[in-house]
Design a protein around this motif. Structure first.
Motif, PDB file in Angstrom:
ATOM      1  N   ARG A 138       1.252  12.310  -9.292  1.00  0.00           N
ATOM      2  CA  ARG A 138       0.480  13.677  -9.166  1.00  0.00           C
ATOM      3  C   ARG A 138       1.332  14.908  -9.263  1.00  0.00           C
ATOM      4  NH1 ARG A 138      -3.026  13.080  -4.038  1.00  0.00           N
ATOM      5  NH2 ARG A 138      -4.237  11.908  -5.555  1.00  0.00           N
ATOM      6  N   ALA A 182       2.231   1.849  -3.493  1.00  0.00           N
ATOM      7  CA  ALA A 182       1.185   2.345  -4.478  1.00  0.00           C
ATOM      8  C   ALA A 182       0.851   3.935  -4.170  1.00  0.00           C
ATOM      9  CB  ALA A 182      -0.143   1.602  -4.294  1.00  0.00           C
ATOM     10  N   THR A 183       1.088   4.095  -2.725  1.00  0.00           N
ATOM     11  CA  THR A 183       0.678   5.755  -2.541  1.00  0.00           C
ATOM     12  C   THR A 183       1.932   6.444  -3.050  1.00  0.00           C
ATOM     13  OG1 THR A 183      -0.488   5.039  -0.538  1.00  0.00           O
ATOM     14  CG2 THR A 183       0.198   7.133  -0.615  1.00  0.00           C
ATOM     15  N   ARG A 184       3.032   6.014  -2.730  1.00  0.00           N
ATOM     16  CA  ARG A 184       4.422   6.658  -3.225  1.00  0.00           C
ATOM     17  C   ARG A 184       4.217   7.062  -4.676  1.00  0.00           C
ATOM     18  NH1 ARG A 184       8.682   3.297  -2.674  1.00  0.00           N
ATOM     19  NH2 ARG A 184       8.047   3.100  -0.490  1.00  0.00           N
ATOM     20  N   ASP A 192       0.848  -1.233   0.118  1.00  0.00           N
ATOM     21  CA  ASP A 192      -0.060  -0.202   0.088  1.00  0.00           C
ATOM     22  C   ASP A 192       0.943   1.358   0.028  1.00  0.00           C
ATOM     23  OD1 ASP A 192      -2.574   1.339   0.207  1.00  0.00           O
ATOM     24  OD2 ASP A 192      -2.059   1.817   2.269  1.00  0.00           O
ATOM     25  N   MET A 193       1.725   1.215   0.802  1.00  0.00           N
ATOM     26  CA  MET A 193       2.832   2.399   0.917  1.00  0.00           C
ATOM     27  C   MET A 193       3.617   2.620  -0.585  1.00  0.00           C
ATOM     28  SD  MET A 193       4.446   2.198   4.745  1.00  0.00           S
ATOM     29  CE  MET A 193       5.725   3.323   4.601  1.00  0.00           C
ATOM     30  N   ALA A 201       1.598   6.855  -6.579  1.00  0.00           N
ATOM     31  CA  ALA A 201       0.290   7.786  -7.063  1.00  0.00           C
ATOM     32  C   ALA A 201       0.652   9.414  -6.670  1.00  0.00           C
ATOM     33  CB  ALA A 201      -0.934   7.480  -6.072  1.00  0.00           C
ATOM     34  N   ILE A 202       1.460   9.541  -5.602  1.00  0.00           N
ATOM     35  CA  ILE A 202       1.908  10.903  -5.479  1.00  0.00           C
ATOM     36  C   ILE A 202       3.085  11.320  -6.465  1.00  0.00           C
ATOM     37  CG2 ILE A 202       3.294  12.173  -3.477  1.00  0.00           C
ATOM     38  CD1 ILE A 202       2.128  10.568  -1.555  1.00  0.00           C
TER      39      ILE A 202
END
Length: 146
Positions: free
Chosen positions: A43, A35-37, A32-33, A39-40
């Motif tokens: 962005r 995938a979040t990294r 999850d971390m 996505a950030i």
């Protein structure tokens, strides 16, 4: 097998199952971390640029260049991605959004409206490279890199 040995084996199996459960939870948190990294990072990546100029100036001169992000807000307020200092521009005037591989322009119920290639926007519309957006006394040209 004596009851003491059976309880000892049961404790070992329970401890192994608990450690396996905690390892799976740690692996899921790690995924999850990651995938979040990603996505950030996506962005924050620049997806092109917006060139802005006054209506009486030439856009080819590239008066002001703003970065284009997946959700780009346009308006007079400093909280917008593209800040246009013009009295005819609303605080939150318009929104540019990347949906799939297409850029969409939406007027946010601004007082003076948004023009796309000379036509007033009434709903979210797909834009293409080279389209000219007029907001207040400013003209904008989107140059996406997608």
């Amino acid at each position: 097998m004596s009851p003491a040995v059976f309880l000892f084996v049961l404790r070992i199996v329970g401890a192994i199952l608990l450690l396996l459960f905690l390892a799976i939870i740690a692996w899921l948190i790690y995924q999850d971390m990651r995938a979040t990294r990603a996505a950030i990072a996506d962005r924050q990546r620049q997806h092109g640029s917006i060139r802005a100029a006054r209506l009486d100036e030439d856009l080819a001169a590239e008066q002001i260049v703003f970065p284009l992000s997946p959700v780009t807000s346009i308006g007079r307020a400093t909280s917008n991605t593209v800040v246009l200092e013009d009295d005819y521009v609303s605080n939150e005037h318009a929104l540019l959004m990347l949906r799939g591989q297409q850029w969409w322009l939406e007027d946010l119920n601004s007082r003076n409206g948004t023009l796309l290639n000379g036509a007033r926007l009434t709903e979210a519309t797909v834009i293409s490279p080279g389209d000219v957006i007029v907001i207040g006394n400013m003209q904008l040209k989107v140059d996406p890199s997608t």
